[in-house]
Design an enzyme around this catalytic site. Structure first.
Site, PDB file in Angstrom:
ATOM      1  N   HIS A  85      -2.826   8.159   5.672  1.00 57.44           N
ATOM      2  CA  HIS A  85      -2.997   6.838   5.079  1.00 57.44           C
ATOM      3  C   HIS A  85      -4.456   6.407   5.307  1.00 57.44           C
ATOM      4  O   HIS A  85      -5.095   5.915   4.394  1.00 57.44           O
ATOM      5  CB  HIS A  85      -2.001   5.857   5.687  1.00 57.44           C
ATOM      6  CG  HIS A  85      -1.946   4.552   4.962  1.00 57.44           C
ATOM      7  ND1 HIS A  85      -1.691   4.471   3.614  1.00 57.44           N
ATOM      8  CD2 HIS A  85      -2.151   3.283   5.382  1.00 57.44           C
ATOM      9  CE1 HIS A  85      -1.739   3.200   3.241  1.00 57.44           C
ATOM     10  NE2 HIS A  85      -2.015   2.455   4.288  1.00 57.44           N
ATOM     11  N   CYS A 131       0.806  -1.225   0.000  1.00 54.15           N
ATOM     12  CA  CYS A 131       0.000   0.000   0.000  1.00 54.15           C
ATOM     13  C   CYS A 131       0.836   1.269   0.000  1.00 54.15           C
ATOM     14  O   CYS A 131       0.290   2.369  -0.051  1.00 54.15           O
ATOM     15  CB  CYS A 131      -0.918  -0.012   1.210  1.00 54.15           C
ATOM     16  SG  CYS A 131      -1.785  -1.564   1.362  1.00 54.15           S
ATOM     17  N   PHE A 167       1.418  -2.697   4.715  1.00 51.13           N
ATOM     18  CA  PHE A 167       1.571  -3.999   5.368  1.00 51.13           C
ATOM     19  C   PHE A 167       3.054  -4.364   5.341  1.00 51.13           C
ATOM     20  O   PHE A 167       3.747  -4.117   4.356  1.00 51.13           O
ATOM     21  CB  PHE A 167       0.798  -5.072   4.592  1.00 51.13           C
ATOM     22  CG  PHE A 167      -0.631  -5.224   5.032  1.00 51.13           C
ATOM     23  CD1 PHE A 167      -1.140  -4.523   6.103  1.00 51.13           C
ATOM     24  CD2 PHE A 167      -1.473  -6.103   4.367  1.00 51.13           C
ATOM     25  CE1 PHE A 167      -2.456  -4.681   6.510  1.00 51.13           C
ATOM     26  CE2 PHE A 167      -2.792  -6.270   4.754  1.00 51.13           C
ATOM     27  CZ  PHE A 167      -3.277  -5.558   5.831  1.00 51.13           C
ATOM     28  N   LYS A 198      -9.286   8.180   0.950  1.00 44.22           N
ATOM     29  CA  LYS A 198      -9.693   6.793   0.645  1.00 44.22           C
ATOM     30  C   LYS A 198     -11.197   6.623   0.838  1.00 44.22           C
ATOM     31  O   LYS A 198     -11.804   5.719   0.276  1.00 44.22           O
ATOM     32  CB  LYS A 198      -8.950   5.805   1.541  1.00 44.22           C
ATOM     33  CG  LYS A 198      -7.487   5.618   1.155  1.00 44.22           C
ATOM     34  CD  LYS A 198      -6.830   4.498   1.951  1.00 44.22           C
ATOM     35  CE  LYS A 198      -5.379   4.297   1.541  1.00 44.22           C
ATOM     36  NZ  LYS A 198      -4.479   5.374   2.010  1.00 44.22           N
ATOM     37  N   GLU A 257      -1.986   5.722  13.404  1.00 46.63           N
ATOM     38  CA  GLU A 257      -1.618   6.918  12.636  1.00 46.63           C
ATOM     39  C   GLU A 257      -1.961   8.187  13.418  1.00 46.63           C
ATOM     40  O   GLU A 257      -1.172   9.140  13.444  1.00 46.63           O
ATOM     41  CB  GLU A 257      -2.333   6.906  11.278  1.00 46.63           C
ATOM     42  CG  GLU A 257      -1.892   8.068  10.382  1.00 46.63           C
ATOM     43  CD  GLU A 257      -2.402   7.956   8.949  1.00 46.63           C
ATOM     44  OE1 GLU A 257      -3.344   7.168   8.702  1.00 46.63           O
ATOM     45  OE2 GLU A 257      -1.857   8.669   8.079  1.00 46.63           O
ATOM     46  N   HIS A 273      -9.272   2.339  -1.318  1.00 50.49           N
ATOM     47  CA  HIS A 273      -7.850   2.065  -1.153  1.00 50.49           C
ATOM     48  C   HIS A 273      -7.334   1.471  -2.453  1.00 50.49           C
ATOM     49  O   HIS A 273      -7.586   0.306  -2.755  1.00 50.49           O
ATOM     50  CB  HIS A 273      -7.637   1.099   0.013  1.00 50.49           C
ATOM     51  CG  HIS A 273      -6.200   0.993   0.450  1.00 50.49           C
ATOM     52  ND1 HIS A 273      -5.144   1.257  -0.399  1.00 50.49           N
ATOM     53  CD2 HIS A 273      -5.641   0.675   1.644  1.00 50.49           C
ATOM     54  CE1 HIS A 273      -4.013   1.087   0.253  1.00 50.49           C
ATOM     55  NE2 HIS A 273      -4.282   0.743   1.494  1.00 50.49           N
TER      56      HIS A 273
END
Lengths: 402, 87
Positions: free
Chosen positions: A294, A162, A390, A326, A305, A331
């Protein structure tokens, strides 16, 4: 040090088929998440996504191109055409040798793999198209970009799940700064909304079955999107010398690793990436007027975050607008940072901060100045774009108005 | 012990990498060393073993009426899902 600026931007994603349409949607706070249109949908438990709609590849590409272009390559080519048309870098033959491509992608030609596995395993065919390998490879789109525009310098693909786009853009900036090239085409592209792609994500039990509500107390997980965002980067000197319209400067970047867990994010890695990008850009805490988060709408990301933003910015975070787009375009995995960069450019150029839509209720575990549901007007001279992948591979970009 | 209980114990023991004899209904998965991703993996194993669908979203574990807080409640949930989905 050579300063690096963006002189062209292009995209295709669920919010729009180009940059103006995408920015219009972002400004209006339009959510492009809807029912998926996929074969065998009844065998999926996740049936929503931010799909690129009303898309007819045959109207964009010829027969030979379609034989070689997976959907992710098609998206990259469409976005790059828009970026190159805007920038019009007018490369001489010698300059083309000092121009290249760094593209981010996570799934690469996943749709081609999905279709061909279906052909051989389900339909029991014993023959696949001769171009299956050149179509599915993760470097195919980067190659086609270099071929189409005759870019003969360094070109390759970066894949960090990502965060692929942000790693790619950061790498392209470094290549120009280091003097290895003067012009780079960069960004990300992904088209993982195929049966196998959704099925794999479904297994992880982090996908929402209603919609994407980042940083909201009622969040229910992530929603997948697809698309591409491509940018033309060049040195500030070159852009000024030729009178190019400068969209923004990529003033700094930082990459860190959590070195901790393959799915669970660590606050420390996110903090170091944001703080590192600020240092690299020579920007003070008070200069940052927007963070494109994110913001995946998973519990693990949003809390981590938020805490990282708090830790890095301290009391500045009280009045530091944050949003996750997003919630609108989904995403887009390896392309997501590149599409989110458009929200940063909009903030810097137009003073408009794209909202986090679908938001309902404050989460006390997300103590940030979240821009909810409606676009916020504010003069922004510098901003950050976060990407935390990830596996704990983090990349944060710092942009500045020029 | 019911067949379902024994099989659930086996699956959780395998996930926790402990002897099945050390599993009892009053235990909490986290205390067995089964973290949030371990829970997701164990749910997959239970679905495969019993041919059932277990509604579970890691972002809102409380949202479904599934009580996964103890080994015994997991056994009860599986028994209920087997009864309702195999009727």
């Amino acid at each position: 040090m050579r300063r690096v600026v963006i002189t062209g931007a292009g995209t295709i994603n669920a919010l729009g088929a180009n940059v103006p349409a995408t920015m219009d949607s972002m400004r209006e706070g339009r959510c492009a998440i809807g029912p998926l249109d996929l074969p065998d949908l009844d065998r999926l438990s996740i049936r929503i996504g931010a799909q690129v709609r009303d898309y007819d590849p045959a109207s964009k590409f010829g027969r030979q191109q379609l034989a070689l272009y997976d959907r992710y390559t098609q998206f990259a080519m469409i976005a790059a055409a828009e970026a190159m048309a805007q920038s019009d870098p007018a490369l001489s033959d010698a300059e083309a040798e000092r121009a290249g491509v760094v593209l981010g992608t996570s799934g690469g030609g996943l749709k081609t793999q999905d279709e061909n596995y279906r052909a051989v395993f389900e339909a029991k065919k014993n023959r696949v198209h001769p171009f299956t390998v050149p179509k599915l490879m993760n470097s195919a789109a980067a190659s086609h970009l270099s071929m189409k525009w005759g870019l003969r310098g360094p070109s390759f693909t970066v894949s960090t799940a990502c965060a692929s786009s942000n790693h790619a853009i950061a790498q392209a900036v470094q290549i120009i700064r280091a003097g290895l090239a003067d012009v780079m085409l960069t960004g990300g592209s992904d088209a993982m909304l195929c049966f196998g792609g959704v099925k794999a994500w479904e297994g992880l039990r982090v996908m929402s079955s209603d919609t994407c509500r980042p940083f909201c107390a009622t969040r229910s997980g992530m929603v997948q999107g697809e698309g591409a965002g491509i940018f033309v980067l060049e040195t500030l000197d070159r852009a000024r010398a030729r009178g190019a319209d400068i969209l923004a400067e990529v003033a700094g970047s930082a990459m860190t690793s959590d070195a901790a867990d393959i799915v669970v994010p660590a606050q420390d890695g996110a903090e170091r990436a944001m703080a590192g990008a600020l240092r690299n850009a020579g920007a003070g805490l008070g200069e940052i007027g927007y963070i494109n988060a994110h913001g995946t709408a998973t519990t693990a990301n949003d809390r981590t975050e938020s805490a990282a933003i708090r830790k890095v910015f301290g009391s500045h975070a009280d009045d530091l607008p944050v949003s996750s787009t997003k919630s609108m375009h989904g995403h887009c995995i390896g392309a997501t940072g590149s599409i989110e960069l458009l929200a940063c450019i909009m903030a810097l150029r137009d003073g408009l901060i794209a909202p986090t839509v679908n938001w309902r209720e404050r989460d006390p575990d997300c103590p940030i100045d979240l821009v909810t549901n409606i676009t916020r007007e504010r003069r922004v001279t510098s901003c950050l774009s976060n990407a935390f992948a990830f596996g704990g591979q983090n990349a944060v970009l710092a942009l500045r108005a020029v | 012990m019911s067949d379902i209980r024994a099989r659930v114990h086996e699956i959780l023991a395998e996930q926790a990498m402990v002897d099945v004899a050390d599993i009892s209904d009053d235990q909490v998965p986290a205390d067995l060393g089964i973290d949030s991703m371990g829970v997701v993996e164990a749910i997959f194993a239970l679905e495969e073993a019993f041919d059932i669908e277990i509604p579970f979203n890691a972002n809102e574990p409380q949202a479904s009426d599934l009580d996964l807080s103890r080994v015994g409640s997991i056994v009860a949930a599986v028994e209920r899902l087997v009864a309702s989905q195999h009727s």
